[in-house]
Design an enzyme around this catalytic site. Structure first.
Site, PDB file in Angstrom:
ATOM      1  N   HIS A   1       0.961  -1.138  -0.005  1.00  0.00           N
ATOM      2  CA  HIS A   1       0.045   0.144  -0.079  1.00  0.00           C
ATOM      3  C   HIS A   1       0.695   1.272  -0.123  1.00  0.00           C
ATOM      4  CE1 HIS A   1       1.046  -0.712   4.202  1.00  0.00           C
ATOM      5  NE2 HIS A   1       0.923   0.411   4.298  1.00  0.00           N
TER       6      HIS A   1
ATOM      7  N   HIS B   1       4.679   0.768   1.049  1.00  0.00           N
ATOM      8  CA  HIS B   1       5.156  -0.393   2.198  1.00  0.00           C
ATOM      9  C   HIS B   1       4.703  -1.738   1.537  1.00  0.00           C
ATOM     10  CE1 HIS B   1       4.566   2.790   5.578  1.00  0.00           C
ATOM     11  NE2 HIS B   1       6.049   2.636   5.060  1.00  0.00           N
TER      12      HIS B   1
ATOM     13  N   THR C   1      -0.671   2.171  11.832  1.00  0.00           N
ATOM     14  CA  THR C   1      -2.157   2.550  11.860  1.00  0.00           C
ATOM     15  C   THR C   1      -2.349   1.419  12.988  1.00  0.00           C
ATOM     16  OG1 THR C   1      -4.068   2.065  10.254  1.00  0.00           O
ATOM     17  CG2 THR C   1      -2.474   0.615  10.281  1.00  0.00           C
TER      18      THR C   1
HETATM   19  N1  LIG Z   1       1.691   1.113   7.191  1.00  0.00           N
HETATM   20  S1  LIG Z   1       0.937   0.064   7.682  1.00  0.00           S
HETATM   21  O1  LIG Z   1       1.428  -1.339   7.080  1.00  0.00           O
HETATM   22  O2  LIG Z   1       0.790   0.015   9.344  1.00  0.00           O
HETATM   23  C1  LIG Z   1      -0.772  -0.061   7.250  1.00  0.00           C
HETATM   24  C2  LIG Z   1      -1.388   1.343   7.209  1.00  0.00           C
HETATM   25  F1  LIG Z   1      -0.653   2.431   7.681  1.00  0.00           F
HETATM   26  C3  LIG Z   1      -2.658   1.505   6.878  1.00  0.00           C
HETATM   27  F2  LIG Z   1      -3.137   2.818   6.858  1.00  0.00           F
HETATM   28  C4  LIG Z   1      -3.711   0.463   6.381  1.00  0.00           C
HETATM   29  S2  LIG Z   1      -5.226   0.765   5.955  1.00  0.00           S
HETATM   30  C5  LIG Z   1      -5.902   0.965   7.482  1.00  0.00           C
HETATM   31  C6  LIG Z   1      -6.112  -0.344   8.101  1.00  0.00           C
HETATM   32  C7  LIG Z   1      -7.135  -1.108   7.289  1.00  0.00           C
HETATM   33  C8  LIG Z   1      -8.361  -0.570   7.120  1.00  0.00           C
HETATM   34  C9  LIG Z   1      -9.511  -1.310   6.545  1.00  0.00           C
HETATM   35  C10 LIG Z   1      -8.936  -2.622   6.061  1.00  0.00           C
HETATM   36  C11 LIG Z   1     -10.246  -3.215   5.146  1.00  0.00           C
HETATM   37  O3  LIG Z   1     -11.371  -2.690   4.954  1.00  0.00           O
HETATM   38  O4  LIG Z   1      -9.746  -4.287   4.246  1.00  0.00           O
HETATM   39  C12 LIG Z   1      -8.083  -2.927   5.908  1.00  0.00           C
HETATM   40  C13 LIG Z   1      -6.767  -2.434   6.996  1.00  0.00           C
HETATM   41  C14 LIG Z   1      -2.957  -0.710   6.392  1.00  0.00           C
HETATM   42  F3  LIG Z   1      -3.642  -1.780   5.848  1.00  0.00           F
HETATM   43  C15 LIG Z   1      -1.409  -1.068   6.724  1.00  0.00           C
HETATM   44  N2  LIG Z   1      -1.004  -2.296   6.841  1.00  0.00           N
HETATM   45  C16 LIG Z   1      -2.004  -3.293   7.399  1.00  0.00           C
HETATM   46  C17 LIG Z   1      -2.133  -2.938   8.953  1.00  0.00           C
HETATM   47  C18 LIG Z   1      -3.248  -3.285   9.452  1.00  0.00           C
HETATM   48  C19 LIG Z   1      -3.789  -4.400  10.144  1.00  0.00           C
HETATM   49  C20 LIG Z   1      -3.206  -5.823   8.934  1.00  0.00           C
HETATM   50  C21 LIG Z   1      -3.483  -5.553   7.861  1.00  0.00           C
HETATM   51  C22 LIG Z   1      -1.950  -5.682   6.925  1.00  0.00           C
HETATM   52  C23 LIG Z   1      -1.217  -4.624   7.235  1.00  0.00           C
HETATM   53 ZN   LIG Z   2       2.035   1.743   5.427  1.00  0.00          ZN
END
Ligand SMILES: NS(=O)(=O)c1c(F)c(F)c(SCCc2ccc(C(=O)O)cc2)c(F)c1NC1CCCCCCC1
Ligand SMILES: [Zn+2]
Length: 257
Positions: free
Chosen positions: A92, A117, A199
């Site tokens: 993402h 990332h 996040t």
């Molecule tokens: N920089 S990071 O890697 O921490 C990161 C962010 F900063 C992020 F902002 C995100 S997106 C926010 C979290 C999220 C919201 C909705 C959904 C859905 O509806 O499927 C999924 C996830 C985001 F997806 C991630 N990575 C995710 C961390 C969220 C929980 C586990 C999923 C894989 C990694």
């Molecule tokens: Zn991220």
């Protein structure tokens, strides 16, 4: 459940009341002070395998309200540079706006235009969900994006689909391509530190790799990134980066001098 969808980058102070780890002492992102980074010659080049996907492989691209996520098959593996093997889950982006940069990590206080990332989980755990609660559970590869002269053909594979997923929750399918093209050609020069998801739930289970080489996109590509997607309150999704967090004594290692 999907409780994490009600937070926003506007009310950061509520993160740590709703999600305890967000107030922890090993949080991400951070500012990398290169003068304080410790040169560690034992840090091996990052090695990736299975990143070149055939166009027959269809990947899900989703606007989840906080970023654009490209889901990755677990055939993509991190095979070098880490003590254990990790497999890809998703990638993402984080970005700013037409009036300012939006990388999450900063280098000597400099914020870059955007940041990718690529999120991986340790294969010793049965699933991503299981891995993400263990200190050695996750490995995220990060690279900075800046505006250069030419169009970046690899980022185009994602950016050309953004108009199809402008609304929160929308998803589309992207034919496979060489995901390695989204990362620097040289995976030898990087910073390494222990941190967290940036996040909620902010789990402190991420071994971060931040590459020194920056990826270049055209001005048009960067403006597509910062002005196409919408957020839950139907505004343009911009500045989806968390402020840098205190190191609390953590050391940042560098694979180069
Ligand atoms: N920089 S990071 O890697 O921490 C990161 C962010 F900063 C992020 F902002 C995100 S997106 C926010 C979290 C999220 C919201 C909705 C959904 C859905 O509806 O499927 C999924 C996830 C985001 F997806 C991630 N990575 C995710 C961390 C969220 C929980 C586990 C999923 C894989 C990694
Ligand atoms: Zn991220």
């Amino acid at each position: 459940g999907k409780g994490h969808s009600h937070w926003s980058y506007e009310d950061l102070k509520h993160w740590s009341t709703d999600y305890l780890d967000c107030g922890g002492t090993k949080q991400s992102p951070i500012n990398v002070d290169t003068a304080q980074a410790i040169f560690s010659p034992d840090l091996r080049p990052i090695q990736i395998s299975g990143y070149s996907l055939p166009a027959s492989e269809q990947l899900k691209l989703k606007n989840n309200g906080h970023t654009v996520v490209l889901e990755l098959p677990d055939s993509l593996a991190l095979t070098g540079g880490y003590a254990q093997q990790y497999r890809a889950a998703q990638l993402h982006l984080h970005w700013g706006s037409p009036s300012g940069p939006g990388s999450e990590h900063t280098i000597n206080g400099h914020r870059f235009a955007a940041e990718i990332h690529v999120v991986h989980y340790n294969t010793k755990y049965d699933s991503f969900t299981e891995a993400m609660v263990h200190p050695d559970g996750l490995a995220v590869l990060g690279a900075f994006l800046e505006v250069g002269h030419g169009e970046n053909q690899y980022y185009h594979e994602i950016l050309k689909h953004l108009f199809e997923i402008q609304e929160v929750g929308q998803e589309t399918s992207v034919p496979g391509f060489n995901i390695a093209g989204l990362l620097p050609a040289n995976l030898k020069f990087y910073f390494h530190y222990n941190g967290s998801l940036t996040t909620p739930p902010c789990y402190q289970t991420v071994k971060w790799t931040i590459f020194n080489q920056t990826m270049l996109l055209s001005h048009h590509q960067m403006s597509m990134l910062v002005s196409t997607l919408r957020s839950p309150n139907d505004e343009i999704l911009q500045n989806n980066y968390r402020p840098v967090q205190n190191l609390h004594g953590r050391r940042v290692l560098a694979s180069f001098q």
